[in-house]
Motif scaffolding. Structure first.
Motif, mmCIF file in Angstrom:
data_model
loop_
_atom_site.group_PDB
_atom_site.id
_atom_site.type_symbol
_atom_site.label_atom_id
_atom_site.label_comp_id
_atom_site.label_asym_id
_atom_site.label_seq_id
_atom_site.Cartn_x
_atom_site.Cartn_y
_atom_site.Cartn_z
ATOM 1 N N SER A 111 -1.435 -0.882 -6.812
ATOM 2 C CA SER A 111 -0.737 -0.725 -5.527
ATOM 3 C C SER A 111 0.782 -0.708 -5.687
ATOM 4 C CB SER A 111 -1.139 -1.836 -4.561
ATOM 5 O OG SER A 111 -0.604 -3.068 -4.980
ATOM 6 N N GLY A 112 1.277 -1.181 -6.828
ATOM 7 C CA GLY A 112 2.714 -1.150 -7.068
ATOM 8 C C GLY A 112 3.432 -2.440 -6.721
ATOM 9 N N VAL A 113 2.705 -3.471 -6.349
ATOM 10 C CA VAL A 113 3.317 -4.764 -6.029
ATOM 11 C C VAL A 113 3.765 -5.434 -7.327
ATOM 12 C CG1 VAL A 113 2.871 -7.055 -5.072
ATOM 13 C CG2 VAL A 113 1.934 -5.045 -3.958
ATOM 14 N N HIS A 114 4.934 -6.073 -7.310
ATOM 15 C CA HIS A 114 5.446 -6.790 -8.476
ATOM 16 C C HIS A 114 5.708 -8.239 -8.081
ATOM 17 C CE1 HIS A 114 5.936 -3.086 -10.693
ATOM 18 N NE2 HIS A 114 6.532 -2.558 -9.630
ATOM 19 N N CYS A 115 5.061 -9.162 -8.801
ATOM 20 C CA CYS A 115 5.311 -10.592 -8.575
ATOM 21 C C CYS A 115 4.922 -11.355 -9.836
ATOM 22 C CB CYS A 115 4.555 -11.103 -7.357
ATOM 23 S SG CYS A 115 2.779 -10.969 -7.486
ATOM 24 N N ALA A 116 5.392 -12.575 -9.925
ATOM 25 C CA ALA A 116 5.150 -13.391 -11.111
ATOM 26 C C ALA A 116 3.662 -13.687 -11.279
ATOM 27 C CB ALA A 116 5.943 -14.692 -11.023
#
Length: 105
Positions: A48-53
């Protein structure tokens, strides 16, 4: 009056919930299916393209197909005889990430 309260097995220290000493075939299959579902969710979030730790930490974990059976069904425990115990002996084992274990154990 004293005879109204008879001791039962539970009152005398018997186990109310008995945990089997090993996982059944069905519980192993359910554990594998659960790992595959988690892998699918991680992959869909990555796509989906989400970026998180949390996503980066999840991507570092091995996939279900890459895990040896030893790591799928047992976890490291310093208090057990062979340093391993079944995942079903861990509290809330269906809701925890138990994919990584110390090397060599």
């Amino acid at each position: 009056m004293f005879g109204a309260f008879r001791p039962t097995n539970v009152n005398l220290g018997g186990l109310l919930w008995k945990t089997p000493w090993k996982l059944s075939v069905t519980r192993k299959a359910n554990a594998r299916a659960r790992l595959k579902k988690v892998d699918a969710v991680i992959e869909s979030v990555r796509a989906s393209g989400v970026h998180c730790a949390a996503l980066y930490r999840a991507l570092e974990l091995p996939k279900e197909c890459e895990m040896p059976a030893k790591d799928k069904y047992t976890v490291f425990s310093p208090h057990e005889k062979g340093y391993r115990k079944g995942i079903h002996k861990v509290p809330k084992w269906t809701r925890r990430t138990l994919r990584t274990n110390p090397k060599g154990f």
